[in-house]
Design an enzyme around this catalytic site. Structure first.
Site, short mmCIF file in Angstrom:
data_model
loop_
_atom_site.label_atom_id
_atom_site.label_comp_id
_atom_site.label_asym_id
_atom_site.label_seq_id
_atom_site.Cartn_x
_atom_site.Cartn_y
_atom_site.Cartn_z
N ASP A 35 -1.58 -3.91 -5.08
CA ASP A 35 -0.64 -2.86 -4.59
C ASP A 35 -0.73 -2.72 -2.94
O ASP A 35 -1.69 -2.64 -2.38
CB ASP A 35 -1.06 -1.43 -5.23
CG ASP A 35 -0.28 -0.33 -4.74
OD1 ASP A 35 0.75 0.01 -5.29
OD2 ASP A 35 -0.54 0.13 -3.49
N TYR A 79 2.05 -1.35 5.50
CA TYR A 79 0.59 -1.57 5.45
C TYR A 79 0.48 -3.01 6.49
O TYR A 79 -0.72 -3.33 6.72
CB TYR A 79 -0.25 -2.03 4.09
CG TYR A 79 -0.13 -0.99 3.18
CD1 TYR A 79 0.23 0.30 3.45
CD2 TYR A 79 -0.63 -1.30 1.79
CE1 TYR A 79 0.10 1.38 2.35
CE2 TYR A 79 -0.37 -0.17 0.91
CZ TYR A 79 -0.01 1.24 1.38
OH TYR A 79 -0.15 2.21 0.20
N LYS A 124 6.29 -1.61 -1.19
CA LYS A 124 6.85 -0.36 -1.08
C LYS A 124 7.61 -0.36 0.21
O LYS A 124 7.34 -0.96 1.23
CB LYS A 124 5.92 1.02 -1.06
CG LYS A 124 4.77 0.93 -2.05
CD LYS A 124 3.88 1.98 -1.76
CE LYS A 124 2.56 1.76 -2.69
NZ LYS A 124 1.64 0.71 -2.03
N HIS A 159 8.62 4.39 -0.81
CA HIS A 159 7.46 4.77 -0.49
C HIS A 159 7.38 6.32 -0.24
O HIS A 159 6.53 7.15 -0.92
CB HIS A 159 7.03 4.12 0.75
CG HIS A 159 5.40 3.96 1.01
ND1 HIS A 159 4.84 3.04 1.69
CD2 HIS A 159 4.30 4.66 0.45
CE1 HIS A 159 3.46 3.28 1.82
NE2 HIS A 159 3.18 4.12 1.12
#
Length: 276
Positions: free
Chosen positions: A47, A52, A77, A110
């Site tokens: 994930d 990120y 996401k 997200h």
């Protein structure tokens, strides 16, 4: 390492491993090693997210593992600054390039960012991307019942997944029941509550009874309640421990005891007000 990791079916036909690994806050330079280590330990579910900034490391870790792409379930996401129809499509193309793959297994919005009023058009793009084969499944993250109702009223498919903060101290029962009623799979982010509940006496007692750690007991509780989890760790031994929980048999009384730890205490942002 052979581990038993159950899967849950998604409405669109994909099969989602119930235990994975999250790479939130894993530094980009460390991500490939963490992903490879997890895959070598038996993990098949990664994930990540555009925000990120470590998608390239995820892709490298998968390639380094030697596993076939189709053997690893990859979630990413949508970044909060990429809401809107065209932006969401362009953003996924960027993710695919960084991951080094032609598709992802699950693409999530997200955050709903309700004050911006764009997630309906964003969802239209997600539907198109799934039909085009760019993502096998589509879903959302941090959506409230009212956000999900708006998607339903707008038409098109319902999300296959809603990834939400959920741990023993914050169980979101109303939202979880909404998911059950509408066939939406619940994914729990921060499934261990950042460790803040692991010292609870009930978890210590259950850990001693079953010969496991309190964290393993919490992850087994999630699985027995039908949720998908992806705890984060960068340590090989902890990664292996987190994957090795499917055989922990908790009876209904034990599950209810963990249910009793709910404090309604959120650790992350409130989706009602969070605007990224």
């Amino acid at each position: 390492m052979a581990v038993d990791i159950p899967s849950v079916p998604l409405p669109g036909g994909a099969s989602l491993p119930q235990i994975g690994i999250g790479v939130f806050q894993v530094p980009p330079d460390d991500t490939a090693n963490v992903v490879r280590t997890a895959l070598e330990a038996g993990c098949r579910h990664i994930d990540t997210a555009q925000m990120y900034r470590n998608e390239a490391g995820v892709g490298q870790g998968i390639r380094d593992s030697g596993l076939a792409r189709e053997d690893v379930f990859v979630t990413t996401k949508l970044a909060n600054d990429a809401h809107g129809h065209d932006n969401a499509i362009t953003a996924l193309e960027g993710s695919l390039e960084r991951l080094g793959t032609e598709y992802v297994d699950l693409y999530l919005i997200h955050w709903p960012l309700p004050g911006r009023g764009k997630f309906l058009r964003t969802w239209e793009a997600f539907d198109e991307l799934q039909k085009a084969g760019k993502t096998r499944a589509i879903g959302v993250s941090n959506f409230r019942p009212e956000d999900l109702d708006r998607l339903a009223e707008h038409g098109g498919p319902l999300p296959e997944v809603n990834q939400i903060e959920l741990h023993p101290a914050f169980q979101q029962r109303e939202l979880s029941e909404y998911h059950r009623a509408h066939g939406i799979v619940t994914e729990a982010w921060s499934p261990l509550g950042q460790g803040r509940v692991l010292g609870a006496a009930v978890l210590a007692d259950l850990a001693g009874k079953h010969g496991r750690t309190p964290a393993q007991i919490v992850l087994a509780w999630h699985l027995r309640r039908g949720r998908v989890v992806f705890p984060k760790s960068v340590h090989a031994e902890r990664i292996r421990e987190n994957l090795d929980v499917a055989d922990i048999e908790l009876d209904e009384a034990e599950l209810a005891a963990i249910d009793g730890l709910d404090e309604g205490r959120r650790l992350g942002p409130d989706p009602s007000t969070f605007e990224g």
